[in-house]
Design an enzyme around this catalytic site. Structure first.
Site, PDB file in Angstrom:
ATOM      1  N   GLN A 101       0.821  -1.211   0.000  1.00 34.69           N
ATOM      2  CA  GLN A 101       0.000   0.000   0.000  1.00 34.69           C
ATOM      3  C   GLN A 101       0.850   1.254   0.000  1.00 34.69           C
ATOM      4  OE1 GLN A 101      -1.247   0.453   4.607  1.00 34.69           O
ATOM      5  NE2 GLN A 101      -1.747  -1.558   3.719  1.00 34.69           N
ATOM      6  N   HIS A 103       0.279   5.812   0.973  1.00 37.25           N
ATOM      7  CA  HIS A 103      -0.609   6.854   1.469  1.00 37.25           C
ATOM      8  C   HIS A 103      -0.333   8.167   0.736  1.00 37.25           C
ATOM      9  CE1 HIS A 103      -1.558   4.060   4.581  1.00 37.25           C
ATOM     10  NE2 HIS A 103      -0.371   4.147   5.159  1.00 37.25           N
ATOM     11  N   GLU A 120       3.702   8.354   8.583  1.00 35.04           N
ATOM     12  CA  GLU A 120       3.611   7.530   9.786  1.00 35.04           C
ATOM     13  C   GLU A 120       4.975   6.944  10.146  1.00 35.04           C
ATOM     14  OE1 GLU A 120       0.679   4.771   8.362  1.00 35.04           O
ATOM     15  OE2 GLU A 120       2.157   3.367   7.584  1.00 35.04           O
ATOM     16  N   HIS A 178       4.749   0.311   1.174  1.00 34.50           N
ATOM     17  CA  HIS A 178       5.061  -0.393   2.419  1.00 34.50           C
ATOM     18  C   HIS A 178       4.027  -1.464   2.698  1.00 34.50           C
ATOM     19  CE1 HIS A 178       2.302   2.885   3.538  1.00 34.50           C
ATOM     20  NE2 HIS A 178       1.846   2.059   4.473  1.00 34.50           N
ATOM     21  N   ARG A 198      -4.599   0.611  -1.504  1.00 29.84           N
ATOM     22  CA  ARG A 198      -4.087  -0.747  -1.681  1.00 29.84           C
ATOM     23  C   ARG A 198      -3.601  -0.933  -3.112  1.00 29.84           C
ATOM     24  NH1 ARG A 198      -9.228  -2.569   0.407  1.00 29.84           N
ATOM     25  NH2 ARG A 198      -9.201  -2.551   2.676  1.00 29.84           N
TER      26      ARG A 198
END
Length: 323
Positions: A101, A103, A120, A178, A198
């Protein structure tokens, strides 16, 4: 008067989840339910953390911010984010591999979802033998090369794989491909966002027999194709001293190994502090309140609470998070 706050767990059922989180939190769930995440501290609209201790028990995150404003968040944080709590604090139990995936960044997320982006970091609390994860491409690539690997069924050859052990830390900026692999128990600190694109889901199907949704075109626009960095953080932990793991515009995270008692003065931060217990047991004393912070729990220290006393039984390992 504000004091160290604990919250009710927000457990999330996931196809790749397991049983570790409810067991560690002493929460009963049905035998066939797989729990993948606990939103330990959350301000998401549909997943508001609710205080579990003290006189503010029952209040949710938005109510806390609307009432206490900068006393809770810190003046600079409140000025920037208003009533939006800026971080999402999670624990993740990967009983199976998560999807490959990516972001979006702030600009992309604002345009497409009216949301924050999602940078993150991960701290590996525990890892089973053979566990690993994906962080970054195995080499600098391009849209066309990515498409070739993807369409030929060889996408995993383009992924940078890492074995994991307890204490490993990875910084995952928006745009980095990641995936958390099976056998990892992870503490995750991220921007307040639940947007995930995804790319590949190992051809899995949900409990109704349907393939899970993929977000190919959105992911293509979000990926940083030149990112072949591992994202792994090198650090040396020290007894009773805060050691920086990651620092960016969205958050700073330190690791603090408590072997005795530690006094912390947070008065100069102008930010709330979140303490995540990633090992052992710790007592937090501040503002005439004492709380026990067990493994896999988190506490929020309001910005107006300047001084905190930490004490461990044998030892405790904490993550300190602030803005």
């Amino acid at each position: 008067m504000l004091y160290p706050l604990k919250f009710n767990p927000i457990l999330k059922e996931m196809i790749w989840g397991g049983k570790k989180l409810p067991q560690k939190l002493n929460v009963e769930v049905a035998e066939d339910v797989k729990i993948g995440e606990n939103f330990a501290v959350s301000g998401l609209k549909n997943d508001q953390s609710v205080v579990s201790n003290g006189t503010l028990a029952g209040k949710n995150m938005t109510e806390l911010i609307e009432t206490y404003k900068e006393d809770l968040l810190g003046a600079k944080v409140y000025q920037q984010f208003g009533t939006n709590f800026p971080l999402l604090i999670k624990y993740i139990d990967a009983n199976d591999d998560l999807s490959i995936q990516v972001h979006p960044n702030d600009e992309q997320a604002k345009i497409k979802h009216n949301s924050f982006g999602k940078t993150e970091m991960w701290y590996v609390v525990d890892a089973e033998a053979g566990a690993g994860l994906v962080s970054g491409f195995s080499k600098k690539t391009s849209v066309d090369e990515f498409e070739q690997y993807h369409s030929s069924g060889k996408l995993m050859e383009l992924m940078q794989k890492h074995s994991t052990t307890a204490g490993d830390t990875f910084f995952i900026p928006a745009g980095k491909v990641h995936s958390i692999g099976a056998g990892n128990l992870i503490a995750e600190i991220q921007q307040t966002s639940d947007i995930t694109y995804r790319i590949y889901d190992f051809d899995r199907r949900d409990k109704f027999g349907n393939p899970r949704e993929l977000h190919h075109e959105l992911a293509k626009d979000a990926m940083n194709y030149s990112d072949d960095e591992s994202g792994k953080v090198a650090y040396v932990a020290k007894a009773n001293e805060s050691v920086e793991l990651a620092s960016c515009q969205y958050f700073t995270t330190n690791v603090l190994n408590v072997t005795d008692s530690v006094s912390k003065d947070y008065s100069q931060l102008d930010s709330f502090v979140i303490l995540m217990n990633v090992g052992g047991q710790c007592t937090i004393k501040a503002a005439d309140v004492s709380i026990e912070l067990n493994e896999m729990e988190a506490a929020l220290i309001p910005a107006s609470v300047a001084k905190v006393e930490l004490a461990a039984g044998d030892s405790a390992k904490l993550l300190e998070v602030y803005i």
